[in-house]
Design an enzyme around this catalytic site. Structure first.
Site, short mmCIF file in Angstrom:
data_model
loop_
_atom_site.label_atom_id
_atom_site.label_comp_id
_atom_site.label_asym_id
_atom_site.label_seq_id
_atom_site.Cartn_x
_atom_site.Cartn_y
_atom_site.Cartn_z
N GLY A 398 1.09 -0.96 -0.04
CA GLY A 398 -0.01 0.08 0.16
C GLY A 398 0.75 0.99 -0.35
N PRO A 399 0.19 2.79 0.09
CA PRO A 399 0.64 3.84 -1.06
C PRO A 399 1.34 4.03 1.16
CG PRO A 399 -1.34 3.86 -1.30
CD PRO A 399 -1.05 2.32 -0.93
N LYS A 404 1.11 0.40 7.82
CA LYS A 404 1.55 -0.91 7.31
C LYS A 404 2.25 -1.91 8.36
CE LYS A 404 3.95 -0.02 3.34
NZ LYS A 404 3.25 1.59 3.35
N SER A 721 -3.69 2.13 -18.15
CA SER A 721 -4.64 2.35 -18.10
C SER A 721 -5.19 4.28 -18.24
CB SER A 721 -4.69 2.88 -16.23
OG SER A 721 -4.80 3.93 -15.98
N LYS A 764 -8.90 5.58 -7.25
CA LYS A 764 -9.69 6.40 -8.40
C LYS A 764 -11.13 7.22 -8.48
CE LYS A 764 -7.12 4.38 -12.27
NZ LYS A 764 -6.36 3.71 -13.14
#
EC number: 3.4.21.53
Length: 814
Positions: A398-399, A404, A721, A764
């Site tokens: 993850g970012p 985390k 994408s 998004k």
């Protein structure tokens, strides 16, 4: 010429003082001759003298000076002086120590000296004992092939009537000399020699002797030599002696401190040795080697070792018995046994598989992340049914700033296991993983064995932070070394290079963290179970700030609850303007800055309570980093695309334009990566092949040069994408039709018009909500991802799913 007080300057052709021993019969005779006046001021002194440059200090009248002449020119001059009937030479200080002999590099005052003793050596040098007689000033200086010569005027020492003032000054010099002798006995021998040759009633000779005795600067001593007036010379010498006295006192103080320190250390050493011997006699202490071996044997009683490890330790202990403690091999063997016996062989903490307790721990430490928590609880439930969770390797992706590392700590707390974390970021040496072989000096085990030692149990939770940032170099590839560690089939007998015996890592729960998976080698990725952390939406960040970040910041800044209140509208402004990333690290930093601002206000007594509203945010935090993302509407050729980065979701305004040209062509700008360039080529080819189908001029591309741009141009971009967005921008530009208002889209396009799935749907959609779009086009294959999103993300959105580009076209152009 140099003496024992100053030997810092060396010259290829130089004169230095030689040894002079008054105890030597020959040297004693010379001293006696000087005392008896064999060479006195009334002797006829030559008006022309060969000149010998001295370095780094001058000679003084009345002093017996041992000298060594080196260098062909100086040796020749010295021999020439020795061979003359008078055996005399002029000794003049050079102005610059490092400059060669020359007329310009000589002072105009010197001392005439008579050679009293000559000693030839085998190293092409000549040793002389020179009796310095009188001062002279140079009237004329000449230079020839034979050397430097000068016509001189002598300044004879005249007998002075010793008046009370001169006598008082002389006594001051004598008193200072006595103090010097008391502080530094090295001066006493020189003073004794002087007293044997000179009378203390001669102030001139006394000042010259005192000046020569000091370690003063050469130029300062030359100034004293040039001072003919005895009264003035005494003043200068007294100042010099006082400085010498201070230096001697300081040297003596330093010497005493060093001696005391050394004496204390020696005393402590002797006392410790005596204490050790007494304890040994009383049976209270054993020899170092015996006690070391007993320590290892005591440790072994509490360990459950493998057969190979037990055999290795026994052999090493026997080897240690035979090695002398003074041997270098002794420390190597002892360190090896320390590591082998300190590891937690067979030591386990009792796992706690209580699902409800684990849920409470996860909810206590983290807000949101429901899918991640459910996956971890499922993992614990499986372990409860199996009785263990061995062989499990999780990878949290993850970012930055989404929690985390803290989730790894929560897993350890939920299972009642020891937690240990180390970072793999930037690691480039394979020995960091598997250790160094014992043949190397300073060898030690790798990071995993060190972690097991620190954890103290054989089943800890080991967090491998930043596993996606492991490097490679000529020293090996750490990622390849990790394959053995993270393989459940192999790590039960992990063999570290230093230990060289198998150690069981199969009971360890490995939790790796990464920001992205692209840089992790496929074989390593295959060994891990991936759990994705998508990041936090605005509502989640608001709740995290309220529950965790603000109370923590208050406590860390010494503030009480209620002293600082941050309103919800202010938090929203902070998140939108300063902390749009997927995690909450920047949000926490901004809250800390507000607390520091409040602490400053409180400390200056301006107020005792602060409430921060939206209008106060900019004044405290400065100008917002992020501005409102502008969506261009009703502009043909401009379409809003959706992007996903390691920092979260974002929007891209893709622009297309065309210029009439005989030379058709297509170019892309905006720092596009290789994959994104290929996507633009695919979009260009697809649109070119289907112009007529979409009601456009089929010859458009033959008559125009097309330019596609993706702002911002300074930011690198890549990924597949944006294919459908680029195709839509091209069609909008060609047909002159703008897309519908508040539309965003994402999807990979193929040459046949198929719309393929993309990643980062949640990020998004968060970006869509943030800038206020109402219509979204997603690939059909991502329908399931969208349906799994929380209700508050899906509401108030018109979402269309496209399997083919024709579906996209219908929605985009109404």
């Amino acid at each position: 010429m140099t003496d024992d007080r100053d030997k810092t300057n060396e010259d290829p052709e130089k004169i230095i003082e030689a040894d002079f021993n008054p105890e030597d019969p020959d040297d004693a005779d010379i001293a006696e001759d000087a005392k008896e006046g064999l060479v006195v001021a009334t002797d006829v002194l030559p008006s022309t003298l060969p000149i010998i440059p001295l370095r780094p200090r001058p000679a003084f009248p009345g002093i017996l000076t041992p000298m060594v002449f080196t260098g062909e020119k100086h040796v020749a001059l010295a021999k020439r002086a020795v061979d003359t009937p008078s055996k005399m030479m002029g000794l003049v200080l050079a102005k610059e120590v490092d400059e060669p002999d020359s007329l310009e590099n000589l002072h105009r005052f010197g001392v005439v000296g008579r050679v009293m003793k000559v000693l030839h050596t085998d190293d092409d040098s000549i040793h002389l004992l020179v009796n310095c007689l009188e001062r002279f000033s140079i009237r004329e200086l000449t230079e020839s092939e034979e050397g430097l010569f000068a016509r001189v005027d002598y300044h004879y020492a005249t007998e002075l009537s010793v008046n009370p003032e001169l006598k008082a000054y002389s006594m001051a010099i004598i008193t200072t000399l006595k103090e010097l002798v008391q502080i530094n006995p090295l001066y006493s021998e020189e003073i004794k020699m002087f007293l044997n040759r000179q009378s203390m009633d001669d102030p001139g000779r006394l000042t010259d002797f005192a000046a020569n005795l000091t370690s003063g600067d050469g130029q300062l001593l030359q100034e004293i030599l040039e001072t003919i007036d005895v009264r003035n010379r005494i003043d200068k010498v007294l100042v010099l002696l006082k400085k010498e006295l201070e230096v001697s006192r300081l040297q003596t103080k330093i010497s005493k401190q060093i001696e005391q320190k050394v004496s204390a250390q020696q005393r402590e050493f002797f006392l410790r040795e005596q204490l050790k011997a007494i304890k040994k006699e009383l049976g209270l202490e054993k020899e170092g080697k015996v006690s070391e071996i007993e320590k290892y044997q005591k440790r072994l009683k509490n360990l459950t070792l493998s057969e190979e490890a037990q055999k290795t330790i026994d052999e090493e202990i026997e080897k240690l018995r035979l090695i002398e403690p003074s041997s270098p091999e002794y420390n190597v063997s002892r360190n090896y046994l320390d590591w082998l016996t300190i590891l937690p062989w067979g030591k386990f903490s009792k796992d706690n598989y209580n699902i409800e307790r684990a849920r409470r721990v996860l909810d206590r430490d983290h807000y949101g992340l429901k899918d991640v928590k459910d996956r971890i609880l499922e993992f614990i439930a499986v372990g409860m049914l199996k009785g263990d969770i061995s062989g499990s390797i999780l990878c949290l992706v993850g970012p930055p700033g989404v929690g985390k590392t803290s989730i790894g700590k929560s897993i350890a707390a939920a299972l009642n296991r020891t937690f240990y974390r180390f970072s793999l970021g930037g690691m480039r040496d394979e020995a960091e993983i598997k250790g160094h072989r014992r043949t190397y000096i300073g060898a030690m085990p790798g990071r995993f064995i060190q972690a097991m030692k620190s954890a103290g149990t054989a089943n800890p939770v080991l967090m491998l932070d930043e596993i996606d940032k492991v490097g490679a170099s000529f020293q090996g590839d750490p990622a390849s070394a990790l394959l053995e560690v993270l393989d459940p089939e192999q790590n039960s007998s992990f063999r570290d290079h230093y230990l060289d015996v198998p150690f069981d890592l199969s009971n360890v729960l490995f939790v790796a963290t990464a920001n992205q998976l692209d840089t992790i080698p496929a074989p390593l990725l295959d060994r891990m179970e991936i759990i994705r952390l998508a990041g936090y939406i605005l509502e989640e960040k608001l709740e995290i700030a309220r529950r965790y970040l603000i109370p923590k910041a208050l406590e860390n800044h010494g503030l009480k609850k209620g002293q600082v209140t941050i309103r919800k509208d202010a938090l929203r402004a902070i998140i939108d303007g300063y902390a749009r990333e997927a995690g909450v690290r920047n949000l926490e930093n901004r809250i800390k800055k507000i607390m520091r601002h409040a602490a400053m206000e409180f400390s200056q007594g301006r107020t005792d309570k602060i409430t921060v509203s939206k209008k106060d945010v900019a004044a405290i935090l400065g100008k917002p980093i992020f501005t409102e993302e502008e969506v261009f509407e009703d502009v043909p050729g401009v379409v809003t695309g959706l992007a996903w980065t390691s920092m979260g979701g974002a929007t891209l305004q893709i622009e297309a334009t065309a210029m009439p040209s005989r030379n058709k062509g297509f170019k892309q700008t905006g720092q596009l990566g290789k994959v994104m360039v290929e996507s633009s080529d695919i979009a260009y080819s697809y649109v070119m092949a289907h112009l007529e189908e979409y009601g456009a001029d089929p010859e458009f591309f033959d008559k125009h040069f097309v330019h596609l741009h993706v702002p911002a141009g300074a930011t690198p971009k890549d990924g597949p994408s944006a294919g459908v967005t680029m195709a839509t921008a091209l069609l909008s530009m060609i047909t002159g039709k703008p897309v519908i208002k508040k539309l965003g889209m994402t999807g990979e396009l193929t040459l046949t018009g198929k719309v393929l799935p993309i990643g980062g749907v949640k990020e998004k959609i968060i970006a869509v909500k943030r800038i206020g779009l109402t219509t979204v086009i997603l690939p059909e294959a991502n329908r399931k991802d969208f349906e799994e999103l929380p209700d508050h993300l899906r509401e108030n959105l018109s979402v269309h799913f496209a399997g083919d580009y024709r579906d996209v076209y219908q929605v985009a152009f109404g």
